[in-house]
Design a protein around this motif. Sequence first.
Motif, PDB file in Angstrom:
ATOM      1  N   UNK A 262     -12.985 -32.592  47.853  1.00  0.00           N
ATOM      2  CA  UNK A 262     -12.142 -32.396  46.644  1.00  0.00           C
ATOM      3  C   UNK A 262     -12.674 -31.471  45.938  1.00  0.00           C
ATOM      4  N   UNK A 263     -11.951 -30.426  45.379  1.00  0.00           N
ATOM      5  CA  UNK A 263     -12.492 -29.351  44.249  1.00  0.00           C
ATOM      6  C   UNK A 263     -12.105 -29.990  42.916  1.00  0.00           C
ATOM      7  N   UNK A 264     -13.121 -29.989  42.097  1.00  0.00           N
ATOM      8  CA  UNK A 264     -12.604 -30.458  40.644  1.00  0.00           C
ATOM      9  C   UNK A 264     -12.068 -29.443  39.865  1.00  0.00           C
ATOM     10  N   UNK A 265     -11.239 -29.746  39.068  1.00  0.00           N
ATOM     11  CA  UNK A 265     -10.394 -28.763  38.199  1.00  0.00           C
ATOM     12  C   UNK A 265     -11.185 -28.504  37.011  1.00  0.00           C
ATOM     13  N   UNK A 266     -11.006 -27.401  36.510  1.00  0.00           N
ATOM     14  CA  UNK A 266     -11.449 -27.293  35.047  1.00  0.00           C
ATOM     15  C   UNK A 266     -10.827 -27.936  33.961  1.00  0.00           C
ATOM     16  N   UNK A 267     -11.333 -28.369  32.995  1.00  0.00           N
ATOM     17  CA  UNK A 267     -10.607 -29.014  31.740  1.00  0.00           C
ATOM     18  C   UNK A 267      -9.355 -28.373  31.325  1.00  0.00           C
TER      19      UNK A 267
END
Length: 80
Positions: free
Chosen positions: A1-6
Amino acid sequence: MKLQSPKQELLELLTRKSVFQGSFTLASGAQSDLYIDARLTTLDPRGAHLVGQIGWKLVKETAAQLGKSIDAIGGLTIGA
């Protein structure tokens, strides 16, 4: 799962919680088919955290560009 930027996470939260389509009468009396109430996001715990995180980063970057040092920010509470 790719983390989103804030920033991306905040944009998605704003879109989900604060953007409404329909028929609205604005305070000016004008009609609009779009209404945005960012308070619904900024008062959400995750939204408030993201705004603070992104805002602090922008303050630090701007201060560095101006050759200034900032350690903290203070201000009035909502509605003050």
